[in-house]
Design a protein around this motif. Structure first.
Motif, PDB file in Angstrom:
ATOM      1  N   LEU B  90      21.152 -18.860  45.377  1.00 55.02           N
ATOM      2  CA  LEU B  90      20.676 -20.200  45.697  1.00 55.02           C
ATOM      3  C   LEU B  90      20.706 -20.432  47.200  1.00 55.02           C
ATOM      4  O   LEU B  90      21.738 -20.317  47.832  1.00 55.02           O
ATOM      5  CB  LEU B  90      21.574 -21.226  44.988  1.00 55.02           C
ATOM      6  N   PRO B  95      24.551 -30.577  44.692  1.00 57.08           N
ATOM      7  CA  PRO B  95      25.221 -30.865  43.421  1.00 57.08           C
ATOM      8  C   PRO B  95      24.217 -30.909  42.268  1.00 57.08           C
ATOM      9  O   PRO B  95      24.455 -30.354  41.205  1.00 57.08           O
ATOM     10  CB  PRO B  95      25.848 -32.236  43.657  1.00 57.08           C
ATOM     11  N   LEU B  96      23.048 -31.520  42.532  1.00 60.22           N
ATOM     12  CA  LEU B  96      22.050 -31.643  41.475  1.00 60.22           C
ATOM     13  C   LEU B  96      21.553 -30.272  41.025  1.00 60.22           C
ATOM     14  O   LEU B  96      21.527 -29.966  39.834  1.00 60.22           O
ATOM     15  CB  LEU B  96      20.880 -32.498  41.962  1.00 60.22           C
ATOM     16  N   SER B  97      21.198 -29.403  41.987  1.00 60.09           N
ATOM     17  CA  SER B  97      20.656 -28.111  41.571  1.00 60.09           C
ATOM     18  C   SER B  97      21.725 -27.292  40.859  1.00 60.09           C
ATOM     19  O   SER B  97      21.416 -26.525  39.944  1.00 60.09           O
ATOM     20  CB  SER B  97      20.072 -27.359  42.767  1.00 60.09           C
ATOM     21  N   LEU B  98      22.981 -27.456  41.249  1.00 57.52           N
ATOM     22  CA  LEU B  98      24.042 -26.700  40.586  1.00 57.52           C
ATOM     23  C   LEU B  98      24.268 -27.193  39.160  1.00 57.52           C
ATOM     24  O   LEU B  98      24.492 -26.402  38.240  1.00 57.52           O
ATOM     25  CB  LEU B  98      25.333 -26.791  41.395  1.00 57.52           C
ATOM     26  N   VAL B  99      24.192 -28.519  38.988  1.00 58.83           N
ATOM     27  CA  VAL B  99      24.303 -29.061  37.634  1.00 58.83           C
ATOM     28  C   VAL B  99      23.201 -28.464  36.768  1.00 58.83           C
ATOM     29  O   VAL B  99      23.436 -27.956  35.670  1.00 58.83           O
ATOM     30  CB  VAL B  99      24.180 -30.608  37.643  1.00 58.83           C
ATOM     31  N   ILE B 100      21.972 -28.504  37.293  1.00 57.10           N
ATOM     32  CA  ILE B 100      20.830 -28.042  36.513  1.00 57.10           C
ATOM     33  C   ILE B 100      20.953 -26.551  36.195  1.00 57.10           C
ATOM     34  O   ILE B 100      20.721 -26.122  35.071  1.00 57.10           O
ATOM     35  CB  ILE B 100      19.518 -28.273  37.297  1.00 57.10           C
ATOM     36  N   ILE B 101      21.333 -25.772  37.186  1.00 56.13           N
ATOM     37  CA  ILE B 101      21.418 -24.325  36.961  1.00 56.13           C
ATOM     38  C   ILE B 101      22.496 -23.987  35.941  1.00 56.13           C
ATOM     39  O   ILE B 101      22.276 -23.169  35.043  1.00 56.13           O
ATOM     40  CB  ILE B 101      21.700 -23.591  38.289  1.00 56.13           C
TER      41      ILE B 101
END
Ligand SMILES: Nc1ncnc2c1ncn2[C@@H]1O[C@H](COP(=O)(O)OP(=O)(O)O)[C@@H](O)[C@H]1O
Ligand SMILES: [Mg+2]
Lengths: 321, 294, 250
Positions: B90, B95-101
């Protein structure tokens, strides 16, 4: 900005004439679902794409709208249009009240809190059997009526749902290019700086959370009255994740992207019907791959493709739709 | 059975489930402290532990020890691969992209498990018979004692690792300040990988020891993971005592709530507690608030 | 204009500020200087309501504003810029400045979504004013550029334009010259004077001593969380304690 409205006009025209191309039946029915999903994705996009606040519990607002409207019209005999309004108002008030404590949280914590809320609501749907019919669902929900016209066939439902979906999209586009839309995007980029500029970030986040919940509740009510049957399974954690997937795949902050995401996630299970059960694996992969390699989603991808194809006009910087 | 006996009974089963929550919660906390990520796929490691043991033990008919060891190792490899393939590449993690991933990862792992092992619920035999033991007036399954014992061992090993080994200390340094840690020569990326390795191993163990009590299936990870997260939140995301206490407390309240109030709402209890803690004391029950840096 | 009284800030075990008091005079440029970690940014964070101080008070034109959140201070004319630039990087430069006009416009979430007529009129008025502020800061040509694509120096100008759009009475600037080349710094100096000339009081945290001594009317020196000295640039330059702090231990 003007481009968005032109695109919308074009889109609306296509939506309105599209049924002429289909003989009705199965495909039209899929398109009805697509309309409901578009409403939900646009609603969530206001929160997730604009304000940058995640919700993993949005299926619960959809479900609350469906159940409130369904129970009031079926069990208590209210007019379905009235119950739709009641559901929207009630869910709006609930979301507004919930918004203050929940939106104080950020990032992962917000994700978990909204998820927790969604699961509590889901459990309540299952356990309050006397009201909701429990896991076996609520059936016999009356269709919406307009004078002598009853919305009971696929074609009528198509126009009903898509009218609502188009209005939702138009409102969202309006919002995007306004004072409030800018303030929301500012919160997304730097909450601290937006507050220093005098944006009441706390209140605005709660307002958009409530607005998003209200639209979801209306979608829920429409769903209940067109399907005539609802059960908790449609409103669980998995559907919340599906909604987030639609928004991400479509592109954060892009209204037409939300349509693309909704369209893809409505059609995908139909296509994968032959190899049922593979859809969940595909969603998982899509989420990972899109976040890693196409963070702006389909809308962003199409926009940059268009830019590459069209010989660049110097000095013009495209604002993203 | 009188009330006191009944309460003791609830307490025992509550504490043993709580021990599981504690183990899962520690997995969350370890990754969070090393990386700032809440790993939504944590529950799937738990699921993999149980499902893989079932596969090795019942389907492949391997000896119990080998089956369990194999399940832990396989899960750990999957955890490490997950970090390597999705988190590390990545470019700009938010935080958002980590939640999604991590959500994407969890869905994917769950989906694959379903395709490979089917949707049926599977049971595992308890480690040492099903003959209940009478203890303090309550009957206890031997599996409960196994759970307590193994949880204690894992927690002790954990403590030893973080306080007495170089790597453990380096990981703690990362949790205080990642930039500073990398300046003194700690390979932060290795520590991130290590945190996934430890967490997935712990998750798998939790999944193995609880499977004989609650059965296992491709989708048990969701609830167990979320409850483990509740435990970690109650404990203020500490990778030590706070989370253990949080897990035990949660298990106890759930068991009492299910026994005395209503079993249908048992799962809701954890989430009501989760919301209350997040609303009122987001820093956890046992720690003080900090000023967030601007 | 602005007065802080006995401000103390403790983070865990670390005392970042200890009993700081001083007054900022109306219409002047006041510098706040001190080595890294002295607590200057923390002081700004407290004044603008981003941190809640352990003890002490802040007054804006005699009114106690201690603990008021930033969104309540902006409409009262207290605005700041940031040391680590806080752009709205996914928005255009013009939109950035439009956010600065937020408190001076009214349209709510419903009139925006419904595009009511008065909202349209307001939108036009806001655009005109935002363009004026871009011109004021000499970046009119960047109006439609996405802020995230700007070079560092331009970001500083956008931040200033955005802050000025709020219509501040007092503007706090946290190291506005950091990362600028000497040309850009010279432009900045002109800009700060121009801001002062519009009647805005300026408080400036800055490491560039030449700039500080050049444009500040008064200076406060912080060191390790304590106030070391206060006075005119001249007095500060000759103050033995200041010289020791800057040269002695360095
Ligand atoms: N939110 C916070 N939590 C803990 N310590 C902080 C926080 N904010 C600032 N500090 C500490 O306060 C001290 C002063 O920092 P700062 O105000 O940024 O200094 P300056 O701006 O003068 O360079 C530093 O030691 C810094 O680490
Ligand atoms: Mg500073």
């Amino acid at each position: 900005m003007k481009r968005d409205y032109l695109l919308f006009l074009l889109f609306a025209t296509v939506v309105l004439v599209a049924p002429a191309a289909f003989k009705g039946g199965y495909l039209l029915n899929v398109l009805v679902f697509m309309g409901i999903n578009t409403m939900l994705a646009v609603a969530l996009n206001l929160l997730l794409g604009f304000a940058g606040q995640i919700s993993l519990g949005h299926a619960s607002f959809f479900g609350l709208g469906a159940y409130l409207s369904g129970i009031l019209s079926t069990t208590y005999g209210f007019n379905p249009w009235l119950t739709m309004v009641i559901a929207a108002v009630a869910v709006g008030i609930l979301a507004f009240g919930l918004g203050f404590p929940i939106l104080k949280l950020k990032g992962h914590y917000l994700a978990m809190a909204t998820l927790g809320f969604g699961i509590i609501v889901y459990i309540v749907f299952n356990e309050t059997v006397a009201l909701t019919g429990g896991p076996s669902g609520l059936s016999g929900i009356p269709n919406l009526k307009m004078g002598s016209l009853t919305f009971d066939g696929d074609l009528k439902n198509y126009y009903l749902i898509w009218c609502f979906a188009l209005v939702t999209m138009l409102l969202a586009i309006n919002l995007a290019h306004s004072r409030i839309g800018r303030a929301l995007r500012a919160i997304h980029d730097s909450e601290v700086a937006s507050r220093v500029m005098g944006v009441n970030a706390r209140l605005l986040k709660v307002q958009v959370f409530a607005l998003s919940a209200i639209i979801s509740a209306v979608a829920g009510s429409l769903y209940a009255h067109t399907m005539s049957f609802i059960s908790p399974a449609s409103f669980g954690f998995n559907f919340s994740v599906e909604l987030v997937t639609m928004v991400i795949i479509g592109g954060l902050g892009s209204i037409f992207g939300s349509f693309l995401g909704a369209a893809l996630l409505t059609i995908l299970p139909e296509l994968l019907r032959v190899v049922q059960d593979y859809d969940i694996v595909v969603y998982g992969l899509l989420l990972i791959v899109m976040t890693m390699y196409m963070p702006k989603g389909l809308a962003g991808g199409i926009a940059s493709l268009a830019r590459r194809l069209r010989p660049a006009k110097k000095g013009v910087v495209d604002a993203q739709g | 059975m009188d009330l006191l006996q009944q309460l003791t009974q609830y307490a025992f089963s509550g504490l043993s489930t709580g021990a599981i929550y504690a183990l899962i919660g520690l997995g969350f906390a370890i990754i969070y402290n090393a990386t700032g990520i809440i790993n939504f796929a944590q529950g799937e490691f738990v699921m993999l532990g149980g499902v893989l043991t079932h596969f090795f033990l019942i389907v492949l008919k391997l000896p119990a020890g080998v089956a369990m060891g194999g399940a832990v190792i396989a899960t750990t490899v999957i955890g490490a691969l997950f970090e390597r393939l999705t988190i590390r590449p990545l470019k700009r993690p938010t935080p958002l992209s980590l939640v999604i991933i991590t959500i994407g990862g969890s869905i994917f792992i769950r989906g694959v498990a379903m395709l490979v092992w089917g949707k049926d619920t599977q049971s595992l035999p308890p480690f040492s018979g099903e003959e209940p033991i009478t203890l303090a007036g309550a009957t206890v399954m031997p599996q409960h004692l196994w759970i307590f014992g193994i949880t204690l061992l894992v927690i002790a090993a954990n403590k030893f690792f973080f306080y007495y080994t170089i790597r453990g200390k380096a990981m703690r340094a990362c949790s205080f300040n990642r930039t500073a840690a990398s300046l003194v020569g700690i390979d932060v990326r290795k520590m991130v990988l290590l945190s996934f390795v430890i967490s997935s191993a712990m998750g798998a163990m939790a999944g193995i020891i609880i499977a004989p009590l609650t059965m296992t299936a491709y989708d048990v990870g969701v609830m167990l993971g979320l409850k483990g997260f509740c435990a970690a939140i109650i404990g203020g995301m500490s990778s030590g005592f706070g989370t253990v206490l949080g897990g035990l407390l949660l298990g106890l309240l759930e068991s009492l709530g299910a026994g005395l109030i209503s079993s249908g709402y048992k799962d809701a209890i954890a989430f009501i507690i989760l919301l209350l803690i997040l609303f009122i004391r987001p820093q956890g029950l046992f720690s003080k608030a900090q000023t967030e840096r601007v | 204009m602005l007065r802080v009284e006995g401000i103390t800030q403790i983070f865990g075990g670390l005392t970042a500020l200890e009993d700081i008091s001083f007054t900022v005079a109306k219409g002047l440029i006041t510098g706040v200087i001190g080595p890294n970690g002295a607590g200057k940014t923390t002081l700004f964070n407290i004044i603008t309501g981003l941190y809640t101080q352990t003890s002490g008070k802040v007054f804006l034109e005699g009114e106690d504003i201690s603990g008021a959140p930033p969104e309540r201070l902006a409409p009262r004319g207290l605005v700041r810029t940031f040391q680590n630039i806080e752009m709205f990087h996914q928005m255009t430069v013009l939109e950035n400045v439009l956010v600065g006009l937020h408190t001076r416009s009214q349209s709510g979430i419903f009139s925006c979504a419904l595009k009511l007529p008065w909202h349209l009129a307001e939108e036009r008025r806001m655009r005109e004013e935002a363009l004026r502020w871009l011109e004021f800061c000499g970046i009119s040509d960047l109006a439609e550029v996405e802020a995230g694509a700007l070079p560092f120096g331009k970001c500083r100008s956008v931040e200033v334009a955005r802050a000025m759009a709020v219509n501040p009475r007092i503007l706090l600037m946290d190291e506005p010259a950091a990362g600028l080349n000497s040309r850009e710094t010279a432009d900045l100096e002109v800009l700060i004077r121009k801001i002062r000339d519009t009647g805005v009081t300026v408080v400036l945290v800055e490491h560039d001593m030449e700039l500080v001594m050049d444009i500040c009317d008064a200076i406060v020196v912080l060191n390790l969380g304590k106030k070391l000295a206060e006075g005119t640039p001249r007095q500060i330059q000759e103050n033995p304690a200041v010289i020791k702090a800057y040269l002695g231990e360095g």
